[in-house]
Design an enzyme around this catalytic site. Structure first.
Site, PDB file in Angstrom:
ATOM      1  N   TYR A  63     -19.331  27.888 -10.002  1.00  0.00           N
ATOM      2  CA  TYR A  63     -18.070  28.068  -9.260  1.00  0.00           C
ATOM      3  C   TYR A  63     -17.499  29.469  -9.540  1.00  0.00           C
ATOM      4  O   TYR A  63     -16.818  30.063  -8.700  1.00  0.00           O
ATOM      5  CB  TYR A  63     -17.079  26.960  -9.621  1.00  0.00           C
ATOM      6  CG  TYR A  63     -16.005  26.761  -8.581  1.00  0.00           C
ATOM      7  CD1 TYR A  63     -16.322  26.348  -7.281  1.00  0.00           C
ATOM      8  CD2 TYR A  63     -14.666  26.992  -8.885  1.00  0.00           C
ATOM      9  CE1 TYR A  63     -15.336  26.178  -6.321  1.00  0.00           C
ATOM     10  CE2 TYR A  63     -13.678  26.819  -7.938  1.00  0.00           C
ATOM     11  CZ  TYR A  63     -14.013  26.411  -6.660  1.00  0.00           C
ATOM     12  OH  TYR A  63     -13.033  26.248  -5.716  1.00  0.00           O
ATOM     13  N   LYS A  82      -9.043  30.635  -7.887  1.00  0.00           N
ATOM     14  CA  LYS A  82      -8.200  29.423  -7.819  1.00  0.00           C
ATOM     15  C   LYS A  82      -7.151  29.428  -8.930  1.00  0.00           C
ATOM     16  O   LYS A  82      -6.035  28.929  -8.752  1.00  0.00           O
ATOM     17  CB  LYS A  82      -9.055  28.155  -7.903  1.00  0.00           C
ATOM     18  CG  LYS A  82      -9.950  27.911  -6.693  1.00  0.00           C
ATOM     19  CD  LYS A  82      -9.177  27.728  -5.408  1.00  0.00           C
ATOM     20  CE  LYS A  82     -10.041  27.200  -4.277  1.00  0.00           C
ATOM     21  NZ  LYS A  82      -9.360  27.311  -2.968  1.00  0.00           N
TER      22      LYS A  82
HETATM   23  P1  NAD Z   1     -14.379  25.070   5.085  1.00  0.00           P
HETATM   24  O1  NAD Z   1     -15.520  26.050   5.031  1.00  0.00           O
HETATM   25  O2  NAD Z   1     -14.413  24.035   6.110  1.00  0.00           O
HETATM   26  O3  NAD Z   1     -12.993  25.831   5.144  1.00  0.00           O
HETATM   27  C1  NAD Z   1     -12.791  27.125   4.619  1.00  0.00           C
HETATM   28  C2  NAD Z   1     -11.967  27.856   5.657  1.00  0.00           C
HETATM   29  O4  NAD Z   1     -11.605  29.156   5.167  1.00  0.00           O
HETATM   30  C3  NAD Z   1     -12.748  28.071   6.967  1.00  0.00           C
HETATM   31  O5  NAD Z   1     -11.996  27.564   8.044  1.00  0.00           O
HETATM   32  C4  NAD Z   1     -12.844  29.579   7.059  1.00  0.00           C
HETATM   33  O6  NAD Z   1     -12.828  30.060   8.386  1.00  0.00           O
HETATM   34  C5  NAD Z   1     -11.574  29.976   6.316  1.00  0.00           C
HETATM   35  N1  NAD Z   1     -11.585  31.392   5.967  1.00  0.00           N
HETATM   36  C6  NAD Z   1     -12.435  32.057   5.129  1.00  0.00           C
HETATM   37  N2  NAD Z   1     -12.143  33.378   5.147  1.00  0.00           N
HETATM   38  C7  NAD Z   1     -11.069  33.537   5.994  1.00  0.00           C
HETATM   39  C8  NAD Z   1     -10.324  34.654   6.453  1.00  0.00           C
HETATM   40  N3  NAD Z   1     -10.594  35.912   6.046  1.00  0.00           N
HETATM   41  N4  NAD Z   1      -9.302  34.449   7.322  1.00  0.00           N
HETATM   42  C9  NAD Z   1      -9.012  33.203   7.767  1.00  0.00           C
HETATM   43  N5  NAD Z   1      -9.694  32.099   7.375  1.00  0.00           N
HETATM   44  C10 NAD Z   1     -10.713  32.272   6.511  1.00  0.00           C
HETATM   45  O7  NAD Z   1     -14.389  24.419   3.607  1.00  0.00           O
HETATM   46  P2  NAD Z   1     -13.330  23.475   2.871  1.00  0.00           P
HETATM   47  O8  NAD Z   1     -14.084  22.903   1.737  1.00  0.00           O
HETATM   48  O9  NAD Z   1     -12.647  22.596   3.834  1.00  0.00           O
HETATM   49  O10 NAD Z   1     -12.320  24.525   2.242  1.00  0.00           O
HETATM   50  C11 NAD Z   1     -10.918  24.478   2.462  1.00  0.00           C
HETATM   51  C12 NAD Z   1     -10.164  24.731   1.169  1.00  0.00           C
HETATM   52  O11 NAD Z   1     -10.371  23.614   0.296  1.00  0.00           O
HETATM   53  C13 NAD Z   1     -10.635  25.958   0.393  1.00  0.00           C
HETATM   54  O12 NAD Z   1      -9.524  26.587  -0.196  1.00  0.00           O
HETATM   55  C14 NAD Z   1     -11.512  25.349  -0.674  1.00  0.00           C
HETATM   56  O13 NAD Z   1     -11.648  26.178  -1.811  1.00  0.00           O
HETATM   57  C15 NAD Z   1     -10.703  24.113  -0.965  1.00  0.00           C
HETATM   58  N6  NAD Z   1     -11.409  23.067  -1.729  1.00  0.00           N
HETATM   59  C16 NAD Z   1     -12.601  22.595  -1.279  1.00  0.00           C
HETATM   60  C17 NAD Z   1     -13.252  21.634  -2.025  1.00  0.00           C
HETATM   61  C18 NAD Z   1     -14.595  21.127  -1.592  1.00  0.00           C
HETATM   62  O14 NAD Z   1     -15.326  20.589  -2.444  1.00  0.00           O
HETATM   63  N7  NAD Z   1     -14.957  21.229  -0.349  1.00  0.00           N
HETATM   64  C19 NAD Z   1     -12.688  21.130  -3.212  1.00  0.00           C
HETATM   65  C20 NAD Z   1     -11.457  21.615  -3.618  1.00  0.00           C
HETATM   66  C21 NAD Z   1     -10.821  22.601  -2.860  1.00  0.00           C
END
Ligand code: NAD
Length: 256
Positions: A156, A163
């Site tokens: 990570y 984060k």
């Molecule tokens: P995802 O890939 O579906 O979403 C990530 C989003 O970030 C995408 O829509 C992407 O277009 C956007 N993004 C990236 N760079 C960008 C930019 N420059 N401008 C605008 N948008 C941008 O994946 P996800 O897992 O749904 O991630 C969403 C959030 O949840 C993130 O912050 C991620 O770290 C967090 N998260 C995810 C998990 C997991 O296991 N999936 C766990 C905890 C937290």
């Protein structure tokens, strides 16, 4: 039955596809009666997010790359012109290069570190500055974080450091915006198989470990994350700000 978000307008940043946590949140917000505005990152995502927005009955679908100040300004202006105000904002955005999510952390490049910080942490500050003037009756800003902010999770790496900064930003923003009755919180979600998560080397092992060791002996359902976002965005969450709420089947309480 009245919805928990009736008469509220919500801006959701971070829908890329049906697997995005932001999409699950948009569905739950819609179910609870919110008016929705979605954003997409760039032209490549536009048609997918427009389609999803149409299915969800979103009022607006706008482009916004959060690394571009001009796009944030344009977003603020478009929202100001089209909406009477804004009540809820969901920031569900993160990015780091695949390389930085697979090699030893000590080898993180300067540019990779700065990129992860800019997209995954600073963008919350920039988004908050853009939307706060539109949240005239107060409101709720929610971001998404992960346990890697405070514990070492294999691969990570640079995202864990981003984060950690994001979680600190939640506290500082909560303090700044609290007098305007704008609450700022993060949901620390358990691992979920999304496009972003797939960028982390050996992510499947993380899912398997959580299913085996979490108190609930299973992984996190995106709908559980979404329902917590509803709580934070609704008046039920009116006393909660500056917090990190874990929605992870309890995994974070385990020592071993
Ligand atoms: P995802 O890939 O579906 O979403 C990530 C989003 O970030 C995408 O829509 C992407 O277009 C956007 N993004 C990236 N760079 C960008 C930019 N420059 N401008 C605008 N948008 C941008 O994946 P996800 O897992 O749904 O991630 C969403 C959030 O949840 C993130 O912050 C991620 O770290 C967090 N998260 C995810 C998990 C997991 O296991 N999936 C766990 C905890 C937290």
């Amino acid at each position: 039955m009245p919805g928990l978000l009736d008469a509220k307008t919500a801006l959701i940043l971070g829908v890329a596809n049906r697997w995005s946590l932001a999409y699950a949140i948009a569905q739950a917000f819609r179910r609870e009666g919110a008016r929705l505005v979605l954003t997409y990152q760039g032209e490549r995502q536009r048609s997918t997010v427009e389609e999803l927005g149409a299915e969800l009955g979103a009022e607006l679908v706008l482009g916004c790359d959060v690394t571009q100040e001009s796009e944030l300004e344009r977003l603020g202006a478009a929202l100001g012109e089209s909406l009477p105000g804004l009540d809820c904002v969901v920031h569900s955005i993160a990015f780091a290069t695949r390389e930085d999510l697979s090699r030893p952390f000590v080898e993180t490049s300067r540019s990779g570190y700065l990129l992860a910080q800019e997209v995954s942490s600073y963008s919350l500050v920039a988004v908050a500055r853009t939307v706060a003037p539109l949240m005239r009756q107060g409101g709720s800003i929610v971001t998404l974080t992960y346990l890697g902010a405070s514990r070492v999770v294999p691969n990570y790496n640079v995202m864990g450091v981003a984060k950690a900064a994001l979680e600190a930003a939640v506290r500082y923003l909560a303090s700044d915006l609290g007098p305007s009755n704008i609450r700022v919180n993060a949901i620390s979600a358990g691992p979920v198989k999304t496009a972003s998560a797939r960028g982390v080397k050996d992510f499947i092992k993380v899912l398997d470990t959580v299913a085996e060791r979490a108190p609930l002996r299973r992984n996190t359902d995106p709908a559980e994350v979404a329902d917590t976002a509803v709580f934070l965005a609704s008046d039920l969450g009116r006393g909660v700000t500056g917090n990190i709420i874990f929605v992870d089947a309890g995994f974070q309480v385990m020592g071993l």
